[in-house]
Design an enzyme around this catalytic site. Structure first.
Site: not given
Length: 293
Positions: A127, A104, A283, A58, A170, A2-3
């Site tokens: 998890r 869970h 990713r 987050k 950068r 989740p973001e």
């Protein structure tokens, strides 16, 4: 994982049931998740009143009446389930399905709300990559998890000027720079892909190469803010669906322009290109090579 929009939607979904409520007791069903629970976790929470629910990047933050705060992260598969007289559901939609298997259920908060109604807030995490930690009174902002976080990508705090300063010099790719939590707090893979598509910026382009182009920086900042705001709004809509039909997905994935759309036509009507997928730092990155340069 989740973001920010999903975590913010979870916060908003939990807020009416948790803020102002008293913790009657806590069921802790295992000694650890990603990290061990704080010592005397259940005992220190029992009898405390929840003053406010917050979010930083987050992380969810729960602020108690004695000054103690809980810092919670959902990890890869964590979710909160509300069981109350006037609600039953999973607050906060996410692109990937979440577990509703009670095996869970690792933490259960038994609450008494100000109106006298009771509620149970259940943390489920197959998890076990989420966690709940304590920040003692006055120490939240200096907690190791929070103290080095960058600017929030919501509201007007994130501007083209801020981005230009962060990116100056950068050499890292734009996508990597946007995912660096020390620069911008809370952005994740999905929304970075979406935000870069809107102003037509390649995720592989060096961040420093666009730092001096203020019009580009303003467009990117605006794209980030709008993507996050729209995703939060879509998550808010899915919250209503969760109460009515438990487990339904949120809406924003139906608006993805590039994420998860490999091989499909670019949604820019002036483009005609095809969405591609590459791997950056382990990713998946989705973008249109024709209109993102």
């Amino acid at each position: 994982m989740p973001e920010l929009p999903e975590v913010e939607t979870v916060r908003r979904g939990l807020q009416p049931f948790m803020e102002g409520a008293t913790v009657v007791r806590v069921e802790q069903n295992r000694p650890d998740l990603r990290f061990a629970f704080p010592e005397n976790f259940a005992e220190r929470l029992s009898g405390r009143r929840i003053e406010a629910l917050g979010r930083r990047a987050k992380y969810l933050t729960v602020h108690l009446d004695d000054g103690l705060s809980i810092i919670s992260h959902l990890g890869m598969s964590g979710s909160f389930r509300i069981e109350a007289e006037d609600a039953q559901g999973l607050p906060g939609g996410f692109h990937h399905e979440r577990s509703k298997n009670s095996l869970h259920d690792h933490v259960v908060f038994h609450l008494m709300r100000p109106d006298g109604a009771s509620a149970r807030i259940i943390y489920n995490d197959p998890r076990r990559f989420g966690f709940m930690l304590f920040a003692e009174k006055g120490a939240l902002e200096e907690h190791p998890l929070l103290k080095d976080l960058g600017v929030e990508p919501t509201g007007n705090l994130l501007s083209g000027e801020v981005l230009a300063a962060l990116f100056k010099g950068r050499r890292t790719p734009l996508k990597a720079a946007l995912l660096d939590q020390r620069l911008i707090a809370g952005l994740g893979n999905i929304y970075v892909c979406e935000a870069l598509w809107r102003p037509g910026l390649s995720p592989m382009r060096a961040a420093g190469s666009v730092a001096g182009e203020m019009d580009v920086m303003e467009r990117l900042a605006g794209a980030i803010r709008s993507v996050i705001a729209q995703a939060i709004a879509a998550g808010g809509s899915s919250l209503k669906d969760y109460i009515q039909a438990d487990g339904a997905l949120g809406y924003f994935q139906h608006s993805f322009s590039v994420y998860g759309r490999e091989g499909k036509p670019c949604r820019n009507p002036a483009c005609g290109g095809t969405v591609e997928r590459v791997v950056q730092s382990g990713r998946s990155t989705f973008f249109c090579a024709s209109c993102q340069t």
